[in-house]
Design an enzyme around this catalytic site. Sequence first.
Site, short mmCIF file in Angstrom:
data_model
loop_
_atom_site.label_atom_id
_atom_site.label_comp_id
_atom_site.label_asym_id
_atom_site.label_seq_id
_atom_site.Cartn_x
_atom_site.Cartn_y
_atom_site.Cartn_z
N CYS A 253 0.84 -1.21 0.00
CA CYS A 253 0.00 0.00 0.00
C CYS A 253 0.87 1.26 0.00
O CYS A 253 1.43 1.60 -1.03
CB CYS A 253 -0.98 -0.04 1.18
SG CYS A 253 -2.38 1.10 0.97
N HIS B 250 -3.55 -5.13 0.45
CA HIS B 250 -3.04 -5.55 1.76
C HIS B 250 -3.00 -7.07 1.85
O HIS B 250 -3.89 -7.70 2.43
CB HIS B 250 -3.91 -4.96 2.87
CG HIS B 250 -3.65 -3.51 3.10
ND1 HIS B 250 -2.71 -3.05 4.00
CD2 HIS B 250 -4.20 -2.41 2.52
CE1 HIS B 250 -2.69 -1.73 3.97
NE2 HIS B 250 -3.58 -1.31 3.09
N GLU C 202 -1.17 -8.85 3.72
CA GLU C 202 -1.02 -9.30 5.12
C GLU C 202 -2.36 -9.53 5.79
O GLU C 202 -2.46 -10.27 6.79
CB GLU C 202 -0.20 -8.27 5.91
CG GLU C 202 -0.94 -7.06 6.42
CD GLU C 202 -1.32 -6.02 5.36
OE1 GLU C 202 -1.98 -5.03 5.72
OE2 GLU C 202 -0.92 -6.20 4.19
#
Length: 252
Positions: free
Chosen positions: A115, A215, A217
Amino acid sequence: MSGAPLVGITSYLEQAAWGVWQQPAALIPQLYVDAVTAAGAVPVLLPPQPVRGLACGLLDRLDGLVLAGGPDVAPDRYDAEPDPHTGAPHRERDAWEFELLRAALAADLPVLGVCRGMQVLNVALGGDLVQHLPDRIGEQGHQVAPATFNRRPVRVSRGSRLGAILGERTEVLCYHHQAVDRIGANLRPVAWSADGTVEAIELPGARFALGVQWHPEADPADPRLFRSFVDTLTGTSRLRGTSTNTLEEKSA
């Protein structure tokens, strides 16, 4: 995890509260730590530092660098006036991450930008940013509500490193109101959303220098990107592993 690679993760420097305390703190969402650990590496928190010239010595001790998400990059980094929608600058973090990134690229240390991290990669190599994406595309699908990830389809370039990891179509979790605009020197756009927004960039010829606007993660069901990043550090290969959310599987 004896002998596992060490991965530095850049972090926030924010006013935080815990117990009876309220003071500045270095912090990172646990999701990043979990993603790096699950991929087989040891995460190392890299809080913003005021000391210049520290990055090279620090990176000598690391095997990879993750530039985490966070606040908007200061527009003067890409010679722009701030848009009313752009957040207040976090200059200490900007300076720290730009120094770390330049040192990492010079040393060919593997880098994954998430990001904001993708935007730092683009700006550091001379690119610029769209400061408020809804003004460009006319809708808010990339950031639908505060603290809410939105799953969106992306198309990935055939023959790119990212394409080898994710295939030509996948779904990702987005949360951003800015995006890359002019692409930085030598970078290659390699993924796009349906509205044309660039969703990933990579640096051809680098050992691993890849930025994604989404994202990964936050999506532990699809660990392929973090696994591929850590595989680069260890010399192993787990490309195109199992995923539960690719468009191909959803349409099967």
